[in-house]
Design an enzyme around this catalytic site. Structure first.
Site, short mmCIF file in Angstrom:
data_model
loop_
_atom_site.label_atom_id
_atom_site.label_comp_id
_atom_site.label_asym_id
_atom_site.label_seq_id
_atom_site.Cartn_x
_atom_site.Cartn_y
_atom_site.Cartn_z
N HIS A 198 -43.96 60.54 23.26
CA HIS A 198 -43.28 61.10 24.42
C HIS A 198 -43.62 62.58 24.50
O HIS A 198 -43.61 63.26 23.46
CB HIS A 198 -41.76 60.88 24.28
CG HIS A 198 -40.96 61.39 25.43
ND1 HIS A 198 -40.91 60.74 26.64
CD2 HIS A 198 -40.20 62.50 25.56
CE1 HIS A 198 -40.14 61.43 27.47
NE2 HIS A 198 -39.70 62.50 26.85
N GLU A 258 -50.55 66.11 21.36
CA GLU A 258 -50.40 64.64 21.31
C GLU A 258 -51.66 64.00 20.73
O GLU A 258 -51.59 63.10 19.86
CB GLU A 258 -50.18 64.07 22.71
CG GLU A 258 -48.85 64.39 23.32
CD GLU A 258 -48.74 63.74 24.70
OE1 GLU A 258 -48.86 62.52 24.79
OE2 GLU A 258 -48.52 64.49 25.67
#
Ligand SMILES: Nc1nc2c(c(=O)[nH]1)N[C@@H](CN(C=O)c1ccc(C(=O)N[C@@H](CCC(=O)O)C(=O)O)cc1)CN2
Ligand SMILES: NCC(=O)N[C@@H]1O[C@H](COP(=O)([O-])[O-])[C@@H](O)[C@H]1O
Length: 187
Positions: A81, A151
């Protein structure tokens, strides 16, 4: 570890292009009445079993995985996320919307969270996070790019740790990942 199968929820998917170009099977979930295509939850579980999938990795997947799928892979489904959960997560928090909310809140930091998936959106046990600054004049695109850079580094590191069995569960149910077998340091 090898990539078994790529499942997508939307036809235009960069991961699907990669899979097709590398002879990796592709499937669509959930079933789309409009397109009259896609798997049911039971069919998805059966397909993952057929491909002997050990770990399910969600990345930009925008639908709620139903209990039937979540319960079939306990402590084996991860999601990434683009914000520091438990803040800025849940229904409605995906893609650009997440970064808009972070900027609007005045938060000074953001960053990716990797967590185990449970029956609710963004509610499962947090495995790892990275922190990036939110700058005064950031647009959602600026922040997205800064978070996504982390990420793309963090997810492979966490997956490698899981494949090397470096995940330990604390007594209160929090998963801890050792950075390596040599060190007693955790993410
Ligand atoms: N059972 C679970 N399923 C999913 C999880 C999870 O934690 N548990 N994570 C999401 C990924 N995600 C955030 O990381 C997320 C994705 C989408 C939404 C959302 O609000 N979706 C909209 C529909 C969007 C669309 O169809 O374009 C909605 O449900 O109304 C929130 C969080 C993946 N699945
Ligand atoms: N809540 C889920 C969510 O917002 N996931 C986010 O969607 C992006 C997918 O990027 P991509 O389409 O370029 O892979 C990623 O930033 C991921 O963290």
């Amino acid at each position: 570890m090898s990539l078994g199968i790529v499942c997508h929820c939307a036809p235009a998917c960069k991961a699907c292009d990669y899979a097709k170009n590398n002879n990796i099977p592709v499937a669509q979930y959930p079933h789309s009445k409009v397109l009259d295509s896609g798997l049911s939850a039971a069919e998805l579980v059966a397909l993952l079993r057929q491909f002997e999938v050990d770990i399910v990795l969600l990345a930009g997947y925008l639908k709620l995985l139903p209990n039937e799928v979540v319960q079939a892979f306990p402590r084996a489904i991860l999601n990434i996320h683009p914000a520091l959960l438990p803040a800025f997560g849940g229904k409605g928090y995906f893609g650009r919307k997440v970064h808009e909310a972070v900027i609007k809140s005045g938060a000074r930091y953001s960053g990716p969270t990797i967590h185990f998936v449970d029956e609710k959106y963004d509610h499962g046990s947090i495995v790892a996070q990275r922190v990036v600054p939110v700058l005064p004049h950031d647009t959602p695109e600026d922040l997205s790019a800064r978070v996504m850079k982390e990420e793309h580094k963090l997810y492979p590191e966490v997956v490698a740790a899981i494949c090397e069995d470096r995940v330990f569960w604390r007594e209160d149910g929090v998963p801890l990942i050792r950075r390596s077998w040599d060190e007693a340091e955790y993410y």
